[in-house]
Design a protein around this motif. Structure first.
Motif, short mmCIF file in Angstrom:
data_model
loop_
_atom_site.label_atom_id
_atom_site.label_comp_id
_atom_site.label_asym_id
_atom_site.label_seq_id
_atom_site.Cartn_x
_atom_site.Cartn_y
_atom_site.Cartn_z
N LEU A 4 27.14 49.42 43.48
CA LEU A 4 27.90 48.94 44.63
C LEU A 4 26.94 48.55 45.74
O LEU A 4 25.90 49.20 45.93
N ILE A 5 27.30 47.50 46.47
CA ILE A 5 26.46 47.08 47.59
C ILE A 5 27.18 47.39 48.90
O ILE A 5 28.39 47.24 49.00
N PRO A 22 29.20 43.59 43.77
CA PRO A 22 28.58 42.34 44.24
C PRO A 22 29.44 41.10 43.98
O PRO A 22 29.52 40.22 44.83
N GLN A 23 30.14 41.06 42.84
CA GLN A 23 30.95 39.88 42.53
C GLN A 23 32.20 39.78 43.42
O GLN A 23 32.82 38.73 43.48
N ASP A 24 32.57 40.86 44.13
CA ASP A 24 33.74 40.85 45.00
C ASP A 24 33.42 40.44 46.43
O ASP A 24 34.33 40.27 47.24
N GLU A 25 32.15 40.26 46.73
CA GLU A 25 31.77 40.01 48.12
C GLU A 25 32.42 38.75 48.69
O GLU A 25 32.93 38.75 49.82
N GLY A 73 42.25 36.72 46.08
CA GLY A 73 41.49 37.20 44.93
C GLY A 73 42.26 37.24 43.63
O GLY A 73 41.70 37.50 42.59
N LEU A 74 43.58 36.99 43.67
CA LEU A 74 44.37 37.07 42.45
C LEU A 74 44.33 35.75 41.69
O LEU A 74 44.51 34.69 42.27
N ASP A 75 44.12 35.82 40.39
CA ASP A 75 44.12 34.59 39.60
C ASP A 75 45.48 34.39 38.95
O ASP A 75 46.37 35.23 39.02
N ARG A 76 45.69 33.28 38.31
CA ARG A 76 46.97 32.89 37.72
C ARG A 76 47.43 33.90 36.67
O ARG A 76 48.60 34.20 36.57
N THR A 77 46.52 34.45 35.88
CA THR A 77 46.88 35.42 34.84
C THR A 77 47.52 36.66 35.45
O THR A 77 48.55 37.14 34.97
N VAL A 78 46.93 37.16 36.50
CA VAL A 78 47.47 38.35 37.16
C VAL A 78 48.83 38.03 37.77
O VAL A 78 49.77 38.82 37.65
N LEU A 79 48.95 36.88 38.40
CA LEU A 79 50.22 36.49 39.01
C LEU A 79 51.32 36.37 37.97
O LEU A 79 52.45 36.80 38.19
#
Length: 93
Positions: A4-5, A22-25, A73-79
């Motif tokens: 975690l950063i 890091p990828q969530d920044e 941050g939500l992509d189509r799959t999650v939606l």
């Protein structure tokens, strides 16, 4: 698991130190910008309130937005999965 950063985030007039993947920044920073822009918008619309009032209004606004607008941050799959789960709950209720 990645390390975690730590990052400093500002919401309203307060600074918080949080740790994220890091990828969530990018998503976190975009969300913070959206939140702070809405705080400023509400400050101009509803003068004379305190910062806690503005943040509460932003939280309510954010929570009631359609997922595609309110949660960058939500992509189509999650939606799609959430929509299917909602349909299943509607059938049961």
């Amino acid at each position: 698991m990645q390390e975690l950063i730590p990052i400093n985030v500002v919401i309203g007039d307060r600074t918080y130190r949080i740790k994220i993947e890091p990828q969530d920044e990018e998503v976190v920073r975009k969300t913070l910008k959206l939140i702070n822009d809405k705080v400023i918008e509400f400050k101009t619309q509803f003068a004379g309130r305190d910062m806690q009032d503005y943040i509460a209004m932003v939280v309510l606004w954010y929570a009631t937005q359609p997922a595609t607008e309110g949660a960058p941050g939500l992509d189509r799959t999650v939606l799609d999965a959430l929509a299917r789960m909602e349909q299943q709950l509607d059938k049961v209720l």
